[in-house]
Scaffold this active site. Structure first.
Site, PDB file in Angstrom:
ATOM      1  CG  HIS A  55      11.648   2.414   2.948  1.00 47.41           C
ATOM      2  ND1 HIS A  55      12.293   3.095   3.514  1.00 47.41           N
ATOM      3  CD2 HIS A  55      11.034   3.057   1.885  1.00 47.41           C
ATOM      4  CE1 HIS A  55      12.357   4.094   2.569  1.00 47.41           C
ATOM      5  NE2 HIS A  55      11.697   4.138   1.573  1.00 47.41           N
ATOM      6  N   PRO A 104      -3.170   3.172   7.766  1.00 51.19           N
ATOM      7  CG  PRO A 104      -1.510   1.097   7.587  1.00 51.19           C
ATOM      8  CD  PRO A 104      -1.811   2.833   7.563  1.00 51.19           C
ATOM      9  CD  GLU A 105      -8.582   5.298   9.028  1.00 52.08           C
ATOM     10  OE1 GLU A 105      -9.815   5.297   9.469  1.00 52.08           O
ATOM     11  OE2 GLU A 105      -8.320   6.399   8.450  1.00 52.08           O
ATOM     12  NE  ARG A 122       5.066   9.836   6.697  1.00 55.77           N
ATOM     13  CZ  ARG A 122       3.725  10.590   6.569  1.00 55.77           C
ATOM     14  NH1 ARG A 122       2.788  10.408   6.082  1.00 55.77           N
ATOM     15  NH2 ARG A 122       4.385  11.971   7.290  1.00 55.77           N
TER      16      ARG A 122
END
Length: 272
Positions: free
Chosen positions: A92, A2-3, A111
């Site tokens: 997660h 995500p930016e 992650r």
């Protein structure tokens, strides 16, 4: 990863859900992500307080109350999804936040490169203190970046992705903005002329704005709070399009790996 547009899309989605609402409960399902989660401090400072605003600094989100702010960063694969209850539904899921009246936000990060931290009011934070200006801020000018690049012999793409110089630009949007500006990604940052900086900053803003309007870019993990993906990937000119015809000249898009990241560009339209 995500930016800036994806984080801004999330911020926009969160505002009607949590601003001026009470954060009733914080539930943490592991002790750490990229950094240890200060769970007890967050519960003490945030629980049963009203969220006054949701702001963005670079790729960081801040949920503010009268004492400070809870800082979120999505890392490489993080997302925040709304579910109908406090119990985790997806693998997660590392934290769940219950806002009044019945809004449940699940922080999911396969992650675990994201983070959930506390920032006291009117105090700095190591993750924020050294960030460069936001691309949309008044401080972000072509003159400023030309001056900062004066001694930078490295590639302009690396300069754009350095958050201490300009905050929030990642690999996707660096490639896209450089293509739109007609600048080779490996050109030394200190070799750009003032007109080139003017053009590049304009295209950085244009590309980011278009992506925000499209809900961000979904390549792997990012979705909005309601589970909907971003659609800017459909409009990418060069990123991920190795071998495909350039939308301007028709020659094939080239992929080059530099510092372990893929760079996509057109050799014809972006001459070095």
């Amino acid at each position: 990863m995500p930016e800036l547009p994806e984080v801004e899309t999330l911020r926009t989605a969160l505002i009607p859900l949590v601003r001026n609402q009470r954060l009733i409960e914080l539930k943490f399902l592991r002790p750490d992500l990229r950094f240890p989660i200060p769970s007890q401090q967050l519960k003490k400072e945030m629980a049963q307080t009203v969220i006054q605003d949701v702001t963005r600094t670079g790729k960081y989100l801040l949920l503010h109350n009268e004492k400070g702010a809870m800082l979120w960063h999505l890392g490489m694969s993080g997302r925040v999804v709304q579910h109908p209850h406090l119990q985790p539904e997806e693998k997660h899921t590392h934290a769940v936040f219950h806002f009044a009246p019945e809004t449940y936000l699940h922080f999911i990060d396969p992650r675990r490169f994201g983070c959930i931290l506390w920032v006291p009011k009117d105090e700095g934070h190591p993750l924020l203190d050294h960030l460069g200006p936001d691309p949309f801020s008044e401080e972000a000018t072509a003159a400023l970046f030309k001056e900062r690049a004066r001694t930078c012999k490295g590639p302009i793409k690396g300069f754009l992705m350095n958050a201490t110089r300009i905050a929030g630009i990642g690999n996707i949007y660096a490639c896209e903005a450089l293509f739109e500006a007609g600048i080779h990604p490996m050109k030394s940052a200190n070799k750009l002329s003032r007109p080139q900086w003017d053009r590049l900053l304009t295209e950085v803003r244009n590309v980011l704005r278009k992506s925000i309007n499209a809900g961000g870019t979904t390549l792997r993990d990012f979705v909005n709070t309601d589970g909907s993906p971003g659609y800017f990937a459909l409009d990418l000119a060069v990123y991920g399009r190795e071998g495909e015809p350039c939308p301007r000249c028709g020659n094939p898009i080239v992929r080059k790996v530099h510092t372990a990241r893929s760079t996509f560009f057109c050799k014809t339209c972006q001459k070095r």
